[in-house]
Design an enzyme around this catalytic site. Structure first.
Site, short mmCIF file in Angstrom:
data_model
loop_
_atom_site.label_atom_id
_atom_site.label_comp_id
_atom_site.label_asym_id
_atom_site.label_seq_id
_atom_site.Cartn_x
_atom_site.Cartn_y
_atom_site.Cartn_z
N GLN A 103 0.82 -1.21 0.00
CA GLN A 103 0.00 0.00 0.00
C GLN A 103 0.85 1.26 0.00
OE1 GLN A 103 -2.46 -0.46 3.50
NE2 GLN A 103 -3.45 -2.31 2.73
N HIS A 165 -0.92 0.28 5.70
CA HIS A 165 -1.43 1.28 6.64
C HIS A 165 -0.47 2.45 6.86
CE1 HIS A 165 -4.29 -1.91 8.62
NE2 HIS A 165 -4.28 -1.97 7.30
N GLU A 258 -14.50 4.94 9.64
CA GLU A 258 -14.95 6.04 10.51
C GLU A 258 -14.75 7.42 9.90
OE1 GLU A 258 -12.73 5.81 14.16
OE2 GLU A 258 -13.65 3.91 14.77
N TYR A 268 -8.69 8.19 19.85
CA TYR A 268 -9.79 7.72 19.00
C TYR A 268 -9.99 6.21 19.04
CZ TYR A 268 -10.64 12.47 17.97
OH TYR A 268 -10.99 13.78 18.15
N TYR A 279 -11.02 -8.81 9.34
CA TYR A 279 -11.42 -9.23 7.99
C TYR A 279 -11.69 -10.73 8.03
CZ TYR A 279 -10.06 -4.72 6.06
OH TYR A 279 -9.97 -3.38 5.79
#
Ligand SMILES: [Ca+2]
Length: 390
Positions: A103, A165, A258, A268, A279
């Site tokens: 990613q 991430h 979110e 948070y 998943y």
């Protein structure tokens, strides 16, 4: 109360009406200015979607230059200028080493608030180094064909070998502070630590110095760059058009995407509290959704849409959308339009879920008030969304 059968029938009737209307409009546009645009009926506006350009390797971020050209990043590691007519420039020279893997790669791009004076461009990227890689932010001066005086102002600690991430969006607030949104690098428990940058939002001056009013400046062990923490993977961020405070979109686990009003010092919750699950199923941690001292999201999606970029709409081209939050989705291949009443979601419309047919990485409002979408593909596109001609 309507029976499920009736509800299903009336939904089908609405779909048929939309389909008929769509066919009518498609037929009509042969005699209008819509050319070969994809015409999409939505609740408030009829849209014409056209391709500005293609051939971009997983485009990730887009910033409009004052002359109307677009500065576009590709996750593959290139940044280039695309003109309004879709002409692609060569990859800009001068970028640092970027690890384009999984990613990771070249991520967001934004202009300095005084770009017209200093030509300074900020970008986030996966920076290789000892121990693996981490998300870093640098700026450079944009000239013909490249960036010069490239200066790194932030590097996430620690570097890790995982390729997931990374975040990351870059947002300047009205005082010139730079917010950098980060991910947990799949080291999820570290998102609760203030001694590293995993799963945090960071706030800096434009040259990388730490603002004296940052919330953890006088803390014994917390890193002073940190603004907020307990985040999973923030790929969307914008300032609220009225309050001018930071809101972020967090790509969650399965069922836990979110939207957060992202305020100083607050936790948070990830991965202690989440509305999602692993998943494929299975609880995360204790499987709890609420805990004292941890913030609830303003909105979350169950099931997930896989949210990525977001922008508050403030333009004139789509008057009925002013103040709405537009959020792109990867897996669900849609654009979510969230209508807020204060900090509560009053309504959601999902657009493009069966029309564009591509993962949508980002949405940007152009200086013309039109929307520009980036598709997350090897042959990635910039799409322009305009009101359809009547
Ligand atoms: Ca959360």
């Amino acid at each position: 109360m309507q029976s499920p059968l009736l509800r299903s029938f009336s939904r089908r009737a609405r779909e048929l009406t939309a389909l008929t209307l769509g066919t009518f409009l498609l037929a009509a546009c042969a005699h209008s200015d819509n050319g070969d645009a994809l015409i999409v009926e939505t609740e408030e506006h009829t849209l014409a979607v056209t391709t500005v350009t293609d051939g971009l390797n997983h485009p990730w971020g887009l910033a409009f230059l004052p002359n109307g050209d677009m500065l576009v990043t590709e996750r593959g590691g290139d940044m280039r200028v695309v003109s309004a007519d879709g002409t692609k420039g060569d990859p800009l020279a001068g970028l640092p080493a970027i690890q384009s893997r999984g990613q990771g790669g070249l991520l967001d791009v934004t202009l300095h608030p005084n770009f017209e004076q200093n030509r300074r461009v900020y970008f986030a990227y996966s920076e290789p180094g000892d121990g693996g890689a981490s998300t870093a932010v640098a700026y450079g001066t944009l000239g013909d064909g490249g960036l010069t005086d490239v200066t790194r102002i932030f590097s996430q600690v620690p570097k890790l070998t995982d390729n997931g991430h990374w975040g990351s969006r870059l947002v300047f607030d009205d005082e010139g502070h730079l917010f950098i949104t980060l991910g947990d690098r799949r080291a999820q428990d570290e998102a609760q630590s203030l001694e590293n940058h995993i799963g945090t939002v960071v706030r800096l001056h434009d040259d990388g110095r730490i603002p004296e009013d940052n919330p953890y400046v006088d803390h014994d062990t917390a890193l002073p760059e940190i603004w907020s923490y307990g985040h999973r993977n923030i790929q969307g961020a914008d300032l609220h058009p009225q309050t001018r405070e930071l809101w972020t979109g967090e790509h969650g686990p399965q069922g836990g995407d979110e939207i957060n009003h992202t305020r100083a010092t607050l936790n948070y919750g990830w991965p202690v509290i989440t509305h999602g699950e692993q998943y494929g199923g299975g609880t995360i941690g204790e499987g709890i959704t609420h805990k004292e001292g941890m913030e609830q999201p303003l909105h979350y999606w169950v099931p997930s849409i896989a949210n990525a970029g977001m922008t508050f709409y403030t333009g004139e081209a789509f008057p009925a959308w002013q103040g709405n939050l537009l959020v792109t989705a990867l897996r669900s291949q849609l654009l979510s339009r969230l209508v807020f009443d204060g900090e509560d979601v009053a309504h959601e419309e999902r657009m493009f879920s069966d029309t564009i047919g591509a993962r949508l990485r980002h949405v940007v409002q152009g200086p013309d008030g039109l929307l520009y979408l980036l598709t997350d593909e090897r042959n990635g596109r910039i799409l322009k969304v305009a009101p359809a001609s009547e």
